[in-house]
Write an enzyme that holds these catalytic residues in place. Structure first.
Site, PDB file in Angstrom:
ATOM      1  N   GLU A  39       9.535 -11.566  20.419  1.00  0.00           N
ATOM      2  CA  GLU A  39       8.285 -12.328  20.460  1.00  0.00           C
ATOM      3  C   GLU A  39       7.672 -12.491  19.071  1.00  0.00           C
ATOM      4  O   GLU A  39       6.639 -13.120  18.916  1.00  0.00           O
ATOM      5  CB  GLU A  39       7.240 -11.605  21.307  1.00  0.00           C
ATOM      6  CG  GLU A  39       7.738 -11.035  22.596  1.00  0.00           C
ATOM      7  CD  GLU A  39       6.610 -10.526  23.464  1.00  0.00           C
ATOM      8  OE1 GLU A  39       5.939 -11.351  24.069  1.00  0.00           O
ATOM      9  OE2 GLU A  39       6.422  -9.297  23.528  1.00  0.00           O
ATOM     10  N   HIS A  49      -3.495 -15.546  28.730  1.00  0.00           N
ATOM     11  CA  HIS A  49      -3.011 -14.934  29.966  1.00  0.00           C
ATOM     12  C   HIS A  49      -3.744 -15.454  31.187  1.00  0.00           C
ATOM     13  O   HIS A  49      -3.222 -15.421  32.289  1.00  0.00           O
ATOM     14  CB  HIS A  49      -3.030 -13.408  29.843  1.00  0.00           C
ATOM     15  CG  HIS A  49      -1.917 -12.954  28.956  1.00  0.00           C
ATOM     16  ND1 HIS A  49      -2.097 -12.769  27.615  1.00  0.00           N
ATOM     17  CD2 HIS A  49      -0.595 -12.764  29.202  1.00  0.00           C
ATOM     18  CE1 HIS A  49      -0.935 -12.442  27.074  1.00  0.00           C
ATOM     19  NE2 HIS A  49      -0.014 -12.430  28.005  1.00  0.00           N
ATOM     20  N   ASP A  99       4.405 -15.691  22.639  1.00  0.00           N
ATOM     21  CA  ASP A  99       4.027 -14.996  21.407  1.00  0.00           C
ATOM     22  C   ASP A  99       4.863 -15.461  20.222  1.00  0.00           C
ATOM     23  O   ASP A  99       4.364 -15.534  19.104  1.00  0.00           O
ATOM     24  CB  ASP A  99       4.155 -13.482  21.591  1.00  0.00           C
ATOM     25  CG  ASP A  99       2.920 -12.929  22.269  1.00  0.00           C
ATOM     26  OD1 ASP A  99       1.812 -13.285  21.837  1.00  0.00           O
ATOM     27  OD2 ASP A  99       3.054 -12.183  23.248  1.00  0.00           O
ATOM     28  N   CYS A 139      11.599 -15.617  28.914  1.00  0.00           N
ATOM     29  CA  CYS A 139      10.561 -15.459  29.945  1.00  0.00           C
ATOM     30  C   CYS A 139       9.220 -16.039  29.511  1.00  0.00           C
ATOM     31  O   CYS A 139       8.248 -15.941  30.236  1.00  0.00           O
ATOM     32  CB  CYS A 139      10.418 -13.991  30.339  1.00  0.00           C
ATOM     33  SG  CYS A 139       9.931 -12.944  28.971  1.00  0.00           S
TER      34      CYS A 139
HETATM   35  C1  PEP Z   1       5.604 -14.172  25.865  1.00  0.00           C
HETATM   36  O1  PEP Z   1       4.953 -13.788  24.891  1.00  0.00           O
HETATM   37  O2  PEP Z   1       6.283 -15.223  25.879  1.00  0.00           O
HETATM   38  C2  PEP Z   1       5.594 -13.376  27.102  1.00  0.00           C
HETATM   39  C3  PEP Z   1       6.369 -13.684  28.127  1.00  0.00           C
HETATM   40  O3  PEP Z   1       4.723 -12.317  27.164  1.00  0.00           O
HETATM   41  P1  PEP Z   1       3.147 -12.495  27.432  1.00  0.00           P
HETATM   42  O4  PEP Z   1       2.895 -13.941  27.755  1.00  0.00           O
HETATM   43  O5  PEP Z   1       2.798 -11.596  28.555  1.00  0.00           O
HETATM   44  O6  PEP Z   1       2.547 -12.078  26.130  1.00  0.00           O
HETATM   45 MG    MG Z   2       4.182 -11.796  24.887  1.00  0.00          MG
END
Ligand code: PEP
Ligand code: MG
Length: 578
Positions: free
Chosen positions: A437, A195, A461, A508
């Site tokens: 995910e 993140h 994920d 996303c």
């Molecule tokens: C993902 O896992 O692709 C996602 C968009 O969520 P995060 O990156 O916040 O885990």
């Molecule tokens: Mg995620």
């Protein structure tokens, strides 16, 4: 002579600036006995250090723009409050007088005693207060020791325009550093999907992770080059290299300026297929950037960032305030608010129990929320109440089983009933969607597509769990591959399930924001992309240069292949089509 260190470039950009190490190591504190006649001088020295620490923190606090999210300012306020507490101010003085020891040792002993008390507490929230004590104590200790060369995450003066070198950075620290005006950062550990990496991309901040080493030859103040495109850190650079990188930096700016013309152009393919191009946001800055880069809405608002860098949990009203601000800034465009996805590398000192052996597979995201309804229900209420004021949809992260989904939908209904009883407005038809995910969810995509209003593929994920590679662990970064046949098959299954059930499917994860994959995803039938704001123009450019008719003829050949190299070659061919 120029020397180069390589890592993973996580944010496409070049930074040239002063090196500044960020100290995250332990300070060595020694005990010394102080002669009786000098005890009061030692007390004065201690008081002076506390006073200086307070002034430093207040200066940082005052320099943060008013628009900064509360999470960052709260974090500093908590530390300021601690510096007023007699446990950290009066108690060490008592120790200096009674034990006739130096100020550093007195403060260390006091810190150790407090840490023991906190360790014994059952409440995980209180137990983690220890981190805040350590932050405050370390700041005072550094002043006592007279250490100046190494920065801490809030040494604004040292960090302005610097390229920060650190062992690792949490997303919270990266957010704070951005406010201190750094030009970029390089960390020894961390992967491209952590993140912290996502945040850097979102903020358009050049960064490299996973270099394993930051050689001691690089000294604070040296001019270094961070090449986020190639994942290179260059030090001791000669004039010619510096000149060349300055030229590349100018070219990059020029390309960005050229792409700006796309702001008001539609995201539509050459054969007139409209694509919905949305933004992922975490912090207030991203919301502004999303508007600036012409997003058609927010496809992912990571609400967990509201919970970071603070010692308490934002309640319903506070959350509502944030969601309403988001709706207002997006001026009527749709916003997708994701429920809390805390856990793994997104930690909150107010909640985390660090003792879990494998947090990425533990009580993360919706699992954590369903296990803690005092946390979840106020958020459901706040999102529903926000839906009365704009085009809001709610998205659930990390669903893996039907029972979780059923429970979430029951809770949404219960909360709606409560709001109605309380006479509070909400949109009865607010869409509820889920993130795909986890491989189990992708394989059950039909079920989720049938029961939910929309789905969004979280490739970060999905890749982590499908390929069994910890997204924060740089030792397995080499295995990260969005084009792995298994990943592509799962993505295809989800998109097909969406078509079958007429359920909108978005993506996303970071894959959606990489223009190298735009044509592939279009060919697979994806029509909604949610990407970091800084990637909006590049992806729109790729969309506008694609023809789905030509692409779909090639995709079936590509997707039957089990040979990764063949897939990579086919993508190159796909991207080369004029
Ligand atoms: C993902 O896992 O692709 C996602 C968009 O969520 P995060 O990156 O916040 O885990
Ligand atoms: Mg995620």
């Amino acid at each position: 002579m120029t020397f180069t260190i390589s890592g993973t470039g996580i944010s496409r950009g070049i930074a040239i600036g002063r090196a500044q190490r960020l100290d995250d190591g332990e300070l060595e504190i020694y005990e010394a006995s102080i002669p009786k006649e000098l005890i009061e001088d030692e007390v004065v020295r201690f008081n002076h250090a506390v006073q200086t620490a307070r002034q430093q923190l207040k200066a940082i606090r005052n320099s943060i723009p008013e628009t900064t999210s509360a999470d960052i300012t709260d974090f500093i306020d908590t530390h300021l409050l601690m510096m007023e507490d007699s446990m950290l101010t009066a108690a060490p003085i008592e120790r200096i007088r009674h034990e006739q020891c130096n100020a550093e040792w007195a403060l260390k002993s006091q810190r150790d005693e407090l840490a023991r008390v906190f360790d014994e507490m059952d409440d995980p929230y209180l137990r983690t207060r220890k981190d805040d004590i350590d932050h405050v104590v370390t700041r005072i200790q550094r002043i006592l020791i007279g250490e100046k060369s190494t920065a801490t995450p809030d040494d604004e003066y040292l960090l302005q325009d610097a390229i920060v070198l650190a062992h690792d950075l949490t997303p919270a620290e990266a957010a704070l550093l951005q406010h201190q005006g750094i030009a970029g950062f390089v960390t020894e550990s961390g992967g491209p999907l952590s993140h912290t990496a996502i945040l850097a991309r979102s903020l358009g901040m050049p960064a490299i992770v996973g270099t394993h080493v930051t050689p001691q030859q690089i000294r604070d103040g040296d001019i270094i080059i961070l090449d986020g495109f190639r994942g290179l850190l260059l030090a001791d650079v000669d004039e010619a290299t510096l000149k060349d990188y300055r030229r590349q930096q100018r070219q990059q700016k020029k390309r960005q300026a050229e792409l700006k013309r796309l702001k008001n152009e539609p995201a539509v393919t050459m054969d007139n297929i409209p694509v919905n191009l949305l933004a992922n946001v975490e912090l207030l800055e991203d919301i502004r950037a999303a508007r600036l880069f012409g997003a058609e809405g927010i496809g992912l608002y990571r609400t967990e960032f509201l919970f970071m860098n603070r010692s308490d949990i934002p309640g319903e009203e506070e959350q509502l305030g944030h969601y309403l601000a988001l709706i207002k800034s997006m001026k009527g465009l749709p916003v997708t608010i994701r429920t809390l996805d805390l856990g793994a590398d997104k930690t909150s000192s107010a909640l985390d129990d660090y003792s879990r052996p494998n947090p990425a597979l533990g009580l993360r995201a919706i699992r954590l929320c369903l296990n803690n309804l005092d946390l979840f229900c106020p958020q459901l209420r706040a999102i529903l109440r926000a839906s009365a004021k704009g085009s809001v949809q709610m998205m659930i992260p990390m669903l893996s089983s039907a029972s979780e989904l059923t429970r979430v939908l029951e809770l949404v209904e219960e909360v709606k009933q409560q709001l109605q009883d309380d006479g509070l407005a909400f949109d009865r038809n607010m869409p509820v969607g889920g993130m795909i995910e986890v491989p189990a969810a992708a394989l059950s995509a039909n079920l989720f597509a049938r029961k939910l209003d929309f789905l969004s593929i979280g490739t970060n994920d999905l890749i982590q769990y499908t390929l069994a590679i910890d997204r924060t662990d740089d030792s397995v970064t080499y295995l990260y591959d969005p084009l792995h046949p298994a990943v592509l098959k799962l993505i295809r299954m989800v998109i097909d399930a969406g078509h079958r059930h007429r359920t909108p499917i978005a993506m996303c994860g970071e894959m959606a924001g990489d223009p190298r994959y735009t044509r592939l995803l279009l060919a697979m039938g994806l029509r909604q992309f949610s990407v970091p704001p800084t990637a909006l123009f590049e992806v729109k450019d790729a969309i506008r240069q694609s023809n789905t008719k030509t692409l779909s003829r090639l995709i079936d050949i590509l997707l039957v292949s089990d040979d990764p190299q063949q897939i990579h070659d086919a993508i190159d061919t796909l991207n080369a089509i004029q």
